[in-house]
Write a protein that holds these residues in place. Sequence first.
Motif, mmCIF file in Angstrom:
data_model
loop_
_atom_site.group_PDB
_atom_site.id
_atom_site.type_symbol
_atom_site.label_atom_id
_atom_site.label_comp_id
_atom_site.label_asym_id
_atom_site.label_seq_id
_atom_site.Cartn_x
_atom_site.Cartn_y
_atom_site.Cartn_z
ATOM 1 N N UNK A 124 0.896 -1.057 -0.198
ATOM 2 C CA UNK A 124 -0.414 -0.240 0.192
ATOM 3 C C UNK A 124 0.836 1.269 0.411
ATOM 4 N N UNK A 125 1.841 1.016 0.273
ATOM 5 C CA UNK A 125 3.389 2.538 1.015
ATOM 6 C C UNK A 125 3.831 2.504 -1.246
ATOM 7 N N UNK A 126 4.332 1.892 -1.237
ATOM 8 C CA UNK A 126 5.389 1.242 -2.218
ATOM 9 C C UNK A 126 3.842 1.425 -3.345
ATOM 10 N N UNK A 127 2.880 1.513 -3.500
ATOM 11 C CA UNK A 127 1.922 1.693 -4.464
ATOM 12 C C UNK A 127 1.402 3.002 -4.463
ATOM 13 N N UNK A 128 1.783 3.610 -3.743
ATOM 14 C CA UNK A 128 1.707 5.427 -3.432
ATOM 15 C C UNK A 128 -0.059 5.879 -2.916
ATOM 16 N N UNK A 129 -0.469 4.497 -2.605
ATOM 17 C CA UNK A 129 -2.201 4.739 -2.028
ATOM 18 C C UNK A 129 -2.274 5.614 -0.840
ATOM 19 N N UNK A 130 -3.330 6.447 -1.031
ATOM 20 C CA UNK A 130 -3.226 7.580 -0.197
ATOM 21 C C UNK A 130 -4.414 7.003 1.456
ATOM 22 N N UNK A 131 -5.051 5.566 0.871
ATOM 23 C CA UNK A 131 -4.684 5.184 2.062
ATOM 24 C C UNK A 131 -5.508 3.634 2.065
ATOM 25 N N UNK A 132 -5.524 2.881 3.456
ATOM 26 C CA UNK A 132 -5.374 1.309 3.219
ATOM 27 C C UNK A 132 -6.183 1.007 4.877
ATOM 28 N N UNK A 133 -6.548 0.297 4.917
ATOM 29 C CA UNK A 133 -7.606 -0.033 6.067
ATOM 30 C C UNK A 133 -7.917 -1.519 6.549
ATOM 31 N N UNK A 134 -8.816 -2.430 6.904
ATOM 32 C CA UNK A 134 -8.921 -3.394 7.118
ATOM 33 C C UNK A 134 -10.210 -3.523 6.569
ATOM 34 N N UNK A 135 -9.879 -5.489 6.470
ATOM 35 C CA UNK A 135 -11.572 -5.966 5.439
ATOM 36 C C UNK A 135 -11.650 -6.967 6.356
ATOM 37 N N UNK A 136 -12.477 -7.382 6.958
ATOM 38 C CA UNK A 136 -13.211 -8.581 8.092
ATOM 39 C C UNK A 136 -14.211 -9.196 6.758
ATOM 40 N N UNK A 137 -13.053 -10.822 5.869
ATOM 41 C CA UNK A 137 -13.800 -10.829 4.660
ATOM 42 C C UNK A 137 -14.441 -12.669 5.610
ATOM 43 N N UNK A 138 -15.258 -13.145 5.258
ATOM 44 C CA UNK A 138 -15.805 -14.917 4.961
ATOM 45 C C UNK A 138 -14.630 -15.281 3.690
ATOM 46 N N UNK A 139 -13.738 -16.441 4.240
ATOM 47 C CA UNK A 139 -12.679 -17.192 4.269
ATOM 48 C C UNK A 139 -13.144 -17.831 2.957
ATOM 49 N N UNK A 140 -12.871 -18.028 1.699
ATOM 50 C CA UNK A 140 -12.988 -19.044 1.020
ATOM 51 C C UNK A 140 -11.686 -20.205 0.699
ATOM 52 N N UNK A 141 -11.900 -20.755 -0.385
ATOM 53 C CA UNK A 141 -10.303 -21.916 -0.355
ATOM 54 C C UNK A 141 -9.823 -20.869 -1.738
ATOM 55 N N UNK A 142 -10.385 -19.889 -1.792
ATOM 56 C CA UNK A 142 -9.146 -18.628 -2.863
ATOM 57 C C UNK A 142 -7.811 -18.304 -1.800
ATOM 58 N N UNK A 143 -7.383 -16.981 -2.715
ATOM 59 C CA UNK A 143 -6.613 -16.315 -1.932
ATOM 60 C C UNK A 143 -7.424 -14.728 -1.769
ATOM 61 N N UNK A 144 -7.698 -15.330 -0.612
ATOM 62 C CA UNK A 144 -7.920 -13.769 -0.085
ATOM 63 C C UNK A 144 -9.488 -12.859 -1.145
#
Length: 309
Positions: A124-144
């Motif tokens: 997020x820092x490397x890409x120059x994003x101005x904001x980031x955060x937390x996501x709470x997600x229901x997990x499945x077999x994929x990568x996030x």
Amino acid sequence: MKIVFMGTPDFAAVSLQSVIEAGHQVGLVVTQPDKARDRGKKVQLTPVKELAIAHDIPVLQPERIKNSPETLETIKAYGPDIIIVAAYGQIIPKTLLELPPLGCINVHASLLPKLRGAAPIQRAILDGETETGITIMQMNEGLDTGDMLAKAITPIGQMNYEQLHDKLAILGGELLAEVLPWIKARQLAAASQDEEEATYAPRIMKQDGKIDFNKSAEEIERQIRAFDPWPGAFCSYMGKTMKIWQARVLESQGQDVPGKVLSVSDEGVDIACGSGILRVLQIQMPGKKRVSVKDFLRGNHIEENCILE
């Protein structure tokens, strides 16, 4: 709720603390095996394990959870209502994902679908994003790739990795405690991720810290912040590895050879980049501590007009 918590580093320990303080029953903790660290090779407990022991919670530490039927049977025998995962460090097998009635949820340190994967905070820092955060997600077999249950946002500003990590850890713990009652009541609407907006945050390698002065001063300054404290942004000065820990971007009208040291003073070391000038404020030479450029120059010298590589 009866909870199994799976996590390993400090980031995860903050979430576990929030779950405990919220009064939920954490019956089992699963964390990575202890490892020998530092020069003394002393075995150190994971931060999550330390916290679990302090609260008398049983701990499981399989080398590979997918290859550990004993671990799976122990979790199954406990009968969790939900499994919470935060920076565990291994792929969760399908048998576990499908075990609890409320499924498995993950505390992920980005605003999904952006920055799926192992290193969302640094990227997020490397890409120059101005904001980031937390996501709470229901997990499945994929990568996030699972459905999103809740988000919390924070500006990045000039934070380095360590500062942003700590901010997100707290944010994640707070959001987790907030949403667990809604999940228990099955009153939280899930939102699917837009695959067209998905980006990825691959694992950081030591060599990623090598500075390429052909890049812009802005890109290099972000690299310095993103890799503090590990692996550190570094370059070669007179055949020695010099780490750069703090810098700021100067506006420049002209152009010079990328990597050239333009000036050296107590104010900092000014270095030409592919575009712009980087003023280096804090450095570290091999076997030495981090120091400001002003302090370094008291007993050392940096050559003007040399080329950093």
